[in-house]
Write a protein that holds these residues in place. Sequence first.
Motif, mmCIF file in Angstrom:
data_model
loop_
_atom_site.group_PDB
_atom_site.id
_atom_site.type_symbol
_atom_site.label_atom_id
_atom_site.label_comp_id
_atom_site.label_asym_id
_atom_site.label_seq_id
_atom_site.Cartn_x
_atom_site.Cartn_y
_atom_site.Cartn_z
ATOM 1 N N SER A 79 0.853 -1.183 0.000
ATOM 2 C CA SER A 79 0.000 0.000 0.000
ATOM 3 C C SER A 79 0.887 1.231 0.000
ATOM 4 N N LYS A 101 -9.994 0.552 -2.116
ATOM 5 C CA LYS A 101 -10.813 -0.433 -1.428
ATOM 6 C C LYS A 101 -12.260 -0.265 -1.866
ATOM 7 N N ARG A 105 -3.854 0.176 -3.322
ATOM 8 C CA ARG A 105 -2.752 -0.414 -4.103
ATOM 9 C C ARG A 105 -2.447 0.498 -5.279
ATOM 10 N N GLU A 119 -0.535 -9.856 -11.396
ATOM 11 C CA GLU A 119 -1.549 -8.924 -10.893
ATOM 12 C C GLU A 119 -1.667 -7.721 -11.832
ATOM 13 N N THR A 153 -5.174 -6.768 -13.821
ATOM 14 C CA THR A 153 -5.880 -5.494 -13.703
ATOM 15 C C THR A 153 -5.927 -4.759 -15.040
ATOM 16 N N SER A 177 -9.676 -3.254 -4.576
ATOM 17 C CA SER A 177 -8.748 -4.087 -3.814
ATOM 18 C C SER A 177 -9.501 -4.883 -2.763
ATOM 19 N N PHE A 182 -8.788 -9.273 -5.753
ATOM 20 C CA PHE A 182 -9.395 -8.098 -6.364
ATOM 21 C C PHE A 182 -10.906 -8.305 -6.450
#
Length: 392
Positions: free
Chosen positions: A254, A289, A300, A324, A328, A339, A346
């Motif tokens: 993060s 989030k 992230r 990842e 995405t 996230s 995810f």
Amino acid sequence: MDNFFHRHAYLIEHTDASVPRVLMNEIDWSHRLIGIKGPRGVGKTSFLLQYIKLHFNPQSERCLYISMSSFYFQGCSLVKFAGEFVKRGGRVLVIDQIYKQEGWRDMICECYHTYPQLNIIYSTTTVEQAEAKDHEINTLSKCYFLHGFSLREYINQQTHENLPRVTLEEVLFNTEQVQKNILMKVRPWIYLQNYLHHGYYPFYQESYNFTERLLKNLNAMIEIDILFIKQIDIKYLTRLKQLLYLLTVNQNNSPNVSYLAKEIQTSRATVMNYMNSLEDARLIHQIYKSGANGPKKPARILLHNTNLLYALLNDTPREQDIMETFFTNSVWRHHTVESGQKPGIFIVNNHKICVCNKTDKRRKDNDLLYARYNCEVSHNGDIPIWLFGFIF
């Protein structure tokens, strides 16, 4: 004017339109004002030339391609040039790199109102000034976004197949049938590693060194597309580059905004603004989030695509970070990506998806779907991660 037509004919003659981009069939070309937006390096120029080659005779004077990189337009008004083109019977003016012309939005709108018989297609960057959102051009034009190659497009380029797109729902809930249809024609897994390294940007097809070309483009994105358009003082260039590098080497964590602000010697607010600019330039993804978005801190930050990851790091990136980033990048265009609470998880359109290696021994969770890498076919309900590269 004749020199522009000669250059136009030469460019069209040397344009390969054998495998046109998917966006070509999604645009309403009858609209009088069309904008093609995209970051540097995704093939906007080639896309415009492909359109012309597919729809017009190269020797016809009804259509003309011009680029604002020409010094001619430092001494000649675009509006005046458009008027001369119309007098010669021109009906479609294709303007590349329009953002290089100061006051270009006003010029385009003036052309639109002054010459009602003229259709205008222009290309520009994804980076914009905040005040541009309220400009008249946004109501007059239909804008479309051109992205880099998906895995599916890359494989089509390599094999000259015409593999169709699939939907997210088909990937998640009709996995075996979808992969069967694809595997009858190609084995995507054998193309995936090359795509991850150099397949997102179309210029990989050119002969010179891909990584050097990408780094050159990357510097231009920051030095021109961000600093020039966002009107950031050149003395802060180093800070932007340093921030991008720090985000790259720490992308599995993060973001610590206070730490980043201290490292590049600026304020937390400036770091947040810089991150937004890097995202506008399609260099990073800010992932929040569930239920949260800017101006809050993202949960992230991932690089926009895997090609950037390989170019920016001296060492080979971690495989989990690569996958990842691929995941995405494959789903964000048409879907909301958030996230999850745990690493590697995810939330895409409210579906919880875990990106993990096929060898990871994870306890099965009925609320989770598993996107596995290092596997070619689905197993026990898991989804091979390459399949997400067929969504666009």
